[in-house]
Motif scaffolding. Structure first.
Motif, mmCIF file in Angstrom:
data_model
loop_
_atom_site.group_PDB
_atom_site.id
_atom_site.type_symbol
_atom_site.label_atom_id
_atom_site.label_comp_id
_atom_site.label_asym_id
_atom_site.label_seq_id
_atom_site.Cartn_x
_atom_site.Cartn_y
_atom_site.Cartn_z
ATOM 1 N N ARG A 1 40.887 -74.076 -36.314
ATOM 2 C CA ARG A 1 39.606 -74.564 -36.811
ATOM 3 C C ARG A 1 38.879 -75.441 -35.799
ATOM 4 O O ARG A 1 37.683 -75.255 -35.540
ATOM 5 C CB ARG A 1 39.823 -75.352 -38.107
ATOM 6 C CG ARG A 1 38.544 -75.713 -38.834
ATOM 7 C CD ARG A 1 38.810 -76.645 -40.001
ATOM 8 N NE ARG A 1 39.231 -77.979 -39.541
ATOM 9 C CZ ARG A 1 39.531 -78.982 -40.365
ATOM 10 N NH1 ARG A 1 39.501 -78.801 -41.667
ATOM 11 N NH2 ARG A 1 39.891 -80.160 -39.873
ATOM 12 N N ASP A 2 39.583 -76.414 -35.217
ATOM 13 C CA ASP A 2 38.938 -77.429 -34.375
ATOM 14 C C ASP A 2 39.506 -77.492 -32.958
ATOM 15 O O ASP A 2 39.170 -78.400 -32.210
ATOM 16 C CB ASP A 2 39.111 -78.824 -35.009
ATOM 17 C CG ASP A 2 38.450 -78.943 -36.375
ATOM 18 O OD1 ASP A 2 37.416 -78.283 -36.580
ATOM 19 O OD2 ASP A 2 38.979 -79.675 -37.226
ATOM 20 N N GLY A 3 40.387 -76.559 -32.612
ATOM 21 C CA GLY A 3 41.102 -76.670 -31.352
ATOM 22 C C GLY A 3 40.221 -76.775 -30.132
ATOM 23 O O GLY A 3 40.425 -77.642 -29.277
ATOM 24 N N GLU A 4 39.224 -75.914 -30.036
ATOM 25 C CA GLU A 4 38.390 -75.926 -28.826
ATOM 26 C C GLU A 4 37.671 -77.256 -28.664
ATOM 27 O O GLU A 4 37.612 -77.813 -27.559
ATOM 28 C CB GLU A 4 37.394 -74.770 -28.859
ATOM 29 C CG GLU A 4 36.577 -74.683 -27.579
ATOM 30 C CD GLU A 4 35.767 -73.400 -27.463
ATOM 31 O OE1 GLU A 4 34.810 -73.383 -26.668
ATOM 32 O OE2 GLU A 4 36.103 -72.418 -28.158
ATOM 33 N N ALA A 5 37.141 -77.809 -29.756
ATOM 34 C CA ALA A 5 36.426 -79.081 -29.668
ATOM 35 C C ALA A 5 37.381 -80.232 -29.348
ATOM 36 O O ALA A 5 37.095 -81.080 -28.488
ATOM 37 C CB ALA A 5 35.686 -79.363 -30.973
ATOM 38 N N LEU A 6 38.533 -80.274 -30.023
ATOM 39 C CA LEU A 6 39.502 -81.349 -29.768
ATOM 40 C C LEU A 6 40.060 -81.279 -28.357
ATOM 41 O O LEU A 6 40.194 -82.295 -27.664
ATOM 42 C CB LEU A 6 40.634 -81.271 -30.788
ATOM 43 C CG LEU A 6 40.282 -81.668 -32.218
ATOM 44 C CD1 LEU A 6 41.373 -81.217 -33.184
ATOM 45 C CD2 LEU A 6 40.082 -83.181 -32.323
ATOM 46 N N LEU A 7 40.381 -80.081 -27.910
ATOM 47 C CA LEU A 7 40.911 -79.926 -26.556
ATOM 48 C C LEU A 7 39.837 -80.234 -25.513
ATOM 49 O O LEU A 7 40.132 -80.816 -24.456
ATOM 50 C CB LEU A 7 41.445 -78.505 -26.360
ATOM 51 C CG LEU A 7 42.750 -78.198 -27.109
ATOM 52 C CD1 LEU A 7 43.016 -76.696 -27.135
ATOM 53 C CD2 LEU A 7 43.922 -78.933 -26.463
ATOM 54 N N GLY A 8 38.600 -79.875 -25.799
ATOM 55 C CA GLY A 8 37.520 -80.190 -24.862
ATOM 56 C C GLY A 8 37.362 -81.683 -24.670
ATOM 57 O O GLY A 8 37.171 -82.164 -23.537
#
Length: 481
Positions: free
Chosen positions: A283-290
């Protein structure tokens, strides 16, 4: 966005609609049953304290004893879809369990497999359990740092040409220090010879979920990958996944390997946290990892300004891992670690010549900034004369197989004085760290060259890992051989 510039996720309970194991864990607590099942604490916290809080079993907890609700199977299917696998199994025994399950799925006792010399010791025990005979291949070594890089596809091609009977190729990638190899090239070579590529990617559960990160092993053509959800995702300790494509692997055999080496009383909290971490990543991986990548980018830039300090970086390094090489500063990493622990900032690893800090999507600008401040101060406090790299000689020692790891493991063993060990068959794994490449493995003959390299590394202050006697006064050898 919230504190310290890091993206804040919503209430974790909002994940429950996408995470069946998490939902089952929450429902158990919401209905507060009086269980007549294990575990024996019966959800009471007044006996041994809150150390058992949240401990819910899979059987008779998250699901019925017969697993009739199917929440585990549903969670594993969701993870398989996310990673693009045909099959996923959750592990409450970490990557250790997953590696050993895969070893059991690959062949019969006596079969050969091509194995990276930087294997984790759990995989060595997997070879012992399965009775597989390793054909060793080495990773490249960076001469400037003494650290291992990836296993070159050309080395695997040579090994498979020499041993066409080999049943699989097994490598660890990325390395413990964060270096990333050519997994796509390894997959191409393995598949050209008709065998699967198995990747122990314990440190890479986050790979493939942000464009600035390397793609994960299945995206690059591997047939199976092991990832530790507790290492770089927000899951409980011992949470791991084994993910496989089944064109070259027997799904039923892999399932049997998982069941043979797993506990029959899996911790529901570990399973639920794996499912929750998967749902969060989806759900939020790309934003959190970014957000985490931005923080680490700034940390790297600041640390690179410290005279003599080398921050491992580049296109073949995990962008989230901070591996600091101290040779040019003269500081002792163990002294730096003591300062960091005193400041409440423990790190993943500290050797004389390096410090390894793991950064995940749970970190913020404040947490990483505090680490950077403390590292800069500690390095300055312990600065001394620069040191040379000392492990290259050990890396170049050629192993001399005398028997299989399985035979050496089960044979009677004895410790002998190191000066009497030459010619004997080693019964243990012995590796200077860094680079963490074994000089001796069970079943190999102890040579003058091996002892000379190990002694030189020890005398230079390099830690000798895995050996029963890290001082190298003695070595464990097969008795009577």
């Amino acid at each position: 966005m919230a504190r310290d510039g890091a993206l804040m996720p919503t209430d974790p309970r909002g994940l429950r609609t996408d995470a069946p194991l998490l939902d089952a864990w929450l429902r158990f607590h919401e209905r507060a049953p009086t269980p007549f099942t294990i575990p024996g604490h019966k959800q009471r916290h007044d006996l041994v304290g809150d150390v058992v809080a949240g401990d819910v079993p899979l059987y008779g907890g998250l699901d019925e004893v017969g697993l009739t609700v199917g929440v585990l199977a549903e969670a594993e299917a969701r993870a398989a879809r996310l990673w693009g696998a045909d099959l996923c199994r959750f592990s409450t025994g970490g990557a250790t369990h997953a590696n050993q399950a895969l070893a059991l799925a690959l062949g019969a006792p006596g079969d050969r497999v091509v194995v990276s010399r930087t294997l984790h010791r759990s995989l060595l025990l997997g070879l012992v359990l399965a009775g597989l005979d390793p054909v060793w291949v080495r990773p490249d070594l960076d001469a400037a740092t003494g650290l291992p890089l990836g296993v070159p596809p050309s080395a695997v091609a040579r090994a498979l040409a020499t041993h066409p009977e080999a049943r699989a190729v097994l490598v660890g990638d990325p390395s413990y220090v964060g270096t990333v190899g050519d997994v796509a090239g390894l997959a191409e070579v393995a598949h050209r010879h008709g065998v699967p590529l198995i990747v122990d990617a314990a440190w890479a559960a986050h790979f493939g979920f942000h464009p600035a990160l390397p793609r994960h092993a299945l995206q690059l053509g591997a047939d199976a990958v092991v990832v530790s959800a507790h290492k770089t995702l927000p899951a409980c300790s011992q949470a791991a996944l084994v993910l496989a494509r089944t064109e070259r692997l027997d799904a039923a055999r892999l399932d049997a390997g998982v069941e043979a080496t797993a506990t029959t009383s899996p911790a529901g909290a570990v399973l639920a946290s794996t499912d929750a971490a998967r749902a969060l990543l989806e759900r939020d991986g790309e934003a959190l990892l970014g957000a985490a990548l931005d923080v680490v980018r700034r940390a790297r830039a600041r640390l690179a300004e410290v005279p003599g300090l080398v921050v491992l970086d580049g296109p073949h390094v995990d962008p989230l891992k901070l591996t600091l090489l101290l040779l040019g500063t003269g500081a002792d990493g163990r002294a730096v670690e003591r300062d960091l622990v005193a400041a409440g900032l423990p790190v993943e690893a500290a050797e004389r010549d390096l410090v390894v800090a793991v950064v995940t999507l749970a970190d913020t600008a404040a947490t990483v900034g505090a680490l950077v401040d403390a590292v800069v101060a500690a390095v300055q406090r312990h600065r001394g004369p620069a040191r040379p790299v000392v492990t290259a000689a050990a890396f170049g020692v050629e192993p001399e197989p005398a028997t299989t790891p399985r035979e050496a493991f089960f044979a009677p063993a004895e410790p002998v004085a190191v000066d009497r060990a030459v010619g004997r068959v080693c019964a243990e794994l012995v590796a200077p760290y860094p680079p963490g490449v074994p000089v001796l493995a069970p079943g190999e003959r102890v040579t003058e060259a091996a002892l000379a390299a190990l002694t030189a590394a020890r005398d230079a202050g390099v830690r000798i890992a895995y050996a029963a006697d890290p001082s190298l006064a003695t070595l464990r050898v097969v008795a009577g051989r």
